[in-house]
Design an enzyme around this catalytic site. Structure first.
Site, PDB file in Angstrom:
ATOM      1  N   THR A   1      83.164 -57.385  14.702  1.00 45.31           N
ATOM      2  CA  THR A   1      82.100 -58.187  15.331  1.00 45.31           C
ATOM      3  C   THR A   1      80.730 -57.520  15.246  1.00 45.31           C
ATOM      4  O   THR A   1      79.708 -58.163  15.466  1.00 45.31           O
ATOM      5  CB  THR A   1      82.406 -58.405  16.820  1.00 45.31           C
ATOM      6  OG1 THR A   1      82.363 -57.123  17.474  1.00 45.31           O
ATOM      7  CG2 THR A   1      83.778 -59.018  17.028  1.00 45.31           C
TER       8      THR A   1
ATOM      9  N   ASP B   1      78.071 -43.682   6.792  1.00 50.55           N
ATOM     10  CA  ASP B   1      78.453 -43.622   8.207  1.00 50.55           C
ATOM     11  C   ASP B   1      78.064 -42.252   8.769  1.00 50.55           C
ATOM     12  O   ASP B   1      78.674 -41.230   8.429  1.00 50.55           O
ATOM     13  CB  ASP B   1      79.963 -43.859   8.341  1.00 50.55           C
ATOM     14  CG  ASP B   1      80.358 -44.017   9.793  1.00 50.55           C
ATOM     15  OD1 ASP B   1      80.074 -43.092  10.598  1.00 50.55           O
ATOM     16  OD2 ASP B   1      80.929 -45.057  10.152  1.00 50.55           O
TER      17      ASP B   1
ATOM     18  N   ARG C   1      80.625 -49.247  17.485  1.00 53.17           N
ATOM     19  CA  ARG C   1      80.369 -50.595  17.009  1.00 53.17           C
ATOM     20  C   ARG C   1      81.678 -51.179  16.488  1.00 53.17           C
ATOM     21  O   ARG C   1      82.296 -50.604  15.597  1.00 53.17           O
ATOM     22  CB  ARG C   1      79.336 -50.493  15.866  1.00 53.17           C
ATOM     23  CG  ARG C   1      78.644 -51.758  15.570  1.00 53.17           C
ATOM     24  CD  ARG C   1      77.543 -51.510  14.587  1.00 53.17           C
ATOM     25  NE  ARG C   1      78.020 -51.078  13.280  1.00 53.17           N
ATOM     26  CZ  ARG C   1      77.354 -51.280  12.158  1.00 53.17           C
ATOM     27  NH1 ARG C   1      76.186 -51.875  12.183  1.00 53.17           N
ATOM     28  NH2 ARG C   1      77.831 -50.864  11.020  1.00 53.17           N
TER      29      ARG C   1
HETATM   30  C1  PRP Z   1      76.806 -45.854  14.463  1.00 51.41           C
HETATM   31  C2  PRP Z   1      75.475 -45.232  14.761  1.00 51.41           C
HETATM   32  C3  PRP Z   1      74.921 -46.119  15.835  1.00 51.41           C
HETATM   33  C4  PRP Z   1      75.462 -47.463  15.435  1.00 51.41           C
HETATM   34  C5  PRP Z   1      74.360 -48.240  14.769  1.00 51.41           C
HETATM   35  O1  PRP Z   1      77.738 -45.505  15.402  1.00 51.41           O
HETATM   36  O2  PRP Z   1      75.562 -43.885  15.137  1.00 51.41           O
HETATM   37  O3  PRP Z   1      75.347 -45.776  17.145  1.00 51.41           O
HETATM   38  O4  PRP Z   1      76.516 -47.245  14.493  1.00 51.41           O
HETATM   39  O5  PRP Z   1      74.759 -49.533  14.509  1.00 51.41           O
HETATM   40  P1  PRP Z   1      74.097 -50.794  15.235  1.00 51.41           P
HETATM   41  O6  PRP Z   1      72.616 -50.542  15.256  1.00 51.41           O
HETATM   42  O7  PRP Z   1      74.481 -51.932  14.359  1.00 51.41           O
HETATM   43  O8  PRP Z   1      74.676 -50.890  16.606  1.00 51.41           O
HETATM   44  P2  PRP Z   1      79.284 -45.956  15.266  1.00 51.41           P
HETATM   45  O9  PRP Z   1      79.511 -47.262  15.921  1.00 51.41           O
HETATM   46  O10 PRP Z   1      79.705 -45.843  13.824  1.00 51.41           O
HETATM   47  O11 PRP Z   1      80.032 -44.886  16.162  1.00 51.41           O
HETATM   48  P3  PRP Z   1      80.193 -43.305  15.922  1.00 51.41           P
HETATM   49  O12 PRP Z   1      78.840 -42.670  16.100  1.00 51.41           O
HETATM   50  O13 PRP Z   1      81.152 -42.928  16.986  1.00 51.41           O
HETATM   51  O14 PRP Z   1      80.730 -43.087  14.537  1.00 51.41           O
HETATM   52  N1  URA Z   2      76.155 -46.872  11.441  1.00 53.37           N
HETATM   53  C1  URA Z   2      76.103 -45.895  10.521  1.00 53.37           C
HETATM   54  O1  URA Z   2      76.587 -44.768  10.766  1.00 53.37           O
HETATM   55  N2  URA Z   2      75.526 -46.154   9.345  1.00 53.37           N
HETATM   56  C2  URA Z   2      74.995 -47.349   9.052  1.00 53.37           C
HETATM   57  O2  URA Z   2      74.467 -47.527   7.938  1.00 53.37           O
HETATM   58  C3  URA Z   2      75.058 -48.370  10.018  1.00 53.37           C
HETATM   59  C4  URA Z   2      75.644 -48.104  11.217  1.00 53.37           C
END
Ligand code: PRP
Ligand code: URA
Length: 209
Positions: free
Chosen positions: A108, A200, A104
């Site tokens: 944005t 996170d 993400r």
């Molecule tokens: C996190 C999580 C989801 C996403 C959720 O991933 O594991 O994939 O954010 O957010 P959204 O519903 O607003 O799209 P992240 O983008 O942090 O990537 P990562 O798992 O590689 O840390």
């Molecule tokens: N992605 C995460 O890992 N945690 C949150 O709370 C939202 C998005």
């Protein structure tokens, strides 16, 4: 309209509370996510069809039941979805595993795709999309759209924690996809993090922050 199934078994609630605690380290966080994923998939698969088969026990022949219908595929969304794979495959060892890489964009909040590899016969499988966090829903919605472009029709979304915004997004974009969560939290904060959430998930799982 897709259904939301809240799997709030006491064991799941207890383990999730430990995961939410900011003092819980990466090792315990990983172990708990695996355990909860196993408990969740037990419920997610509750309505899978079975068929009668004949088995010969050491005592006699008998009629009993085994799984029938579509085979299962699981699709973790990288990175954090990886933490759910071992728990699911402990219960469904024959499941084929696809991967979708999305992150993400922190500014944005839009999902950016960087990898996708699905099993060759995905369209004939019941697919479980795995990601601990459903925040805005952008990542899960994009992943499901991509999977549908490969002609897959039977899709379930499995999340640990969902925000109301994410649930509404999936119900709007993919009304045919049921959502299974351990908890529905209150809201998103101004950075798109789930409140109270657990922070996170990827960073806590892999110790990257
Ligand atoms: C996190 C999580 C989801 C996403 C959720 O991933 O594991 O994939 O954010 O957010 P959204 O519903 O607003 O799209 P992240 O983008 O942090 O990537 P990562 O798992 O590689 O840390
Ligand atoms: N992605 C995460 O890992 N945690 C949150 O709370 C939202 C998005």
């Amino acid at each position: 309209m897709s259904q939301v199934h809240v799997l709030d078994h006491p064991l799941i609630q207890h383990k999730l509370s430990i995961m939410r605690n900011k003092e819980t380290g990466a090792k315990e966080f990983r172990e708990l996510l695996e355990e909860i994923s196993m408990l969740m998939v037990y419920e997610v698969t509750r309505d899978l069809p079975t068929e009668e088969v004949e088995v010969e026990t050491p005592i006699c022949k008998t009629k009993t039941r085994m799984l029938s219908g579509k085979k299962i595929g699981i699709v973790p969304i990288l990175r954090a979805g990886l933490g759910m794979v071992d728990g699911v495959t402990k219960l469904i060892p024959a499941a084929r595993i696809g991967h979708i890489g999305l992150y993400r964009d922190p500014e944005t909040l839009q999902p950016v795709e960087y990898y996708c590899k699905l099993p060759a016969d995905s369209e004939n499988r019941e697919l479980l999309v795995l990601d601990p966090m459903l925040a805005t829903g952008g990542s899960a919605s994009a992943a499901i759209t991509y999977i549908k472009q490969r002609n897959c029709k039977c899709i379930r979304l499995v999340n640990l924690i969902a925000a109301p915004e994410g649930i509404m997004r999936i119900q709007h974009d993919h009304p045919d996809v049921d959502i299974y969560v351990a908890a529905c939290d209150e809201k998103l904060n101004e950075h798109g993090y789930i409140v109270p959430g657990l922070g996170d998930a990827g960073d806590r799982l892999f110790g990257t922050k």
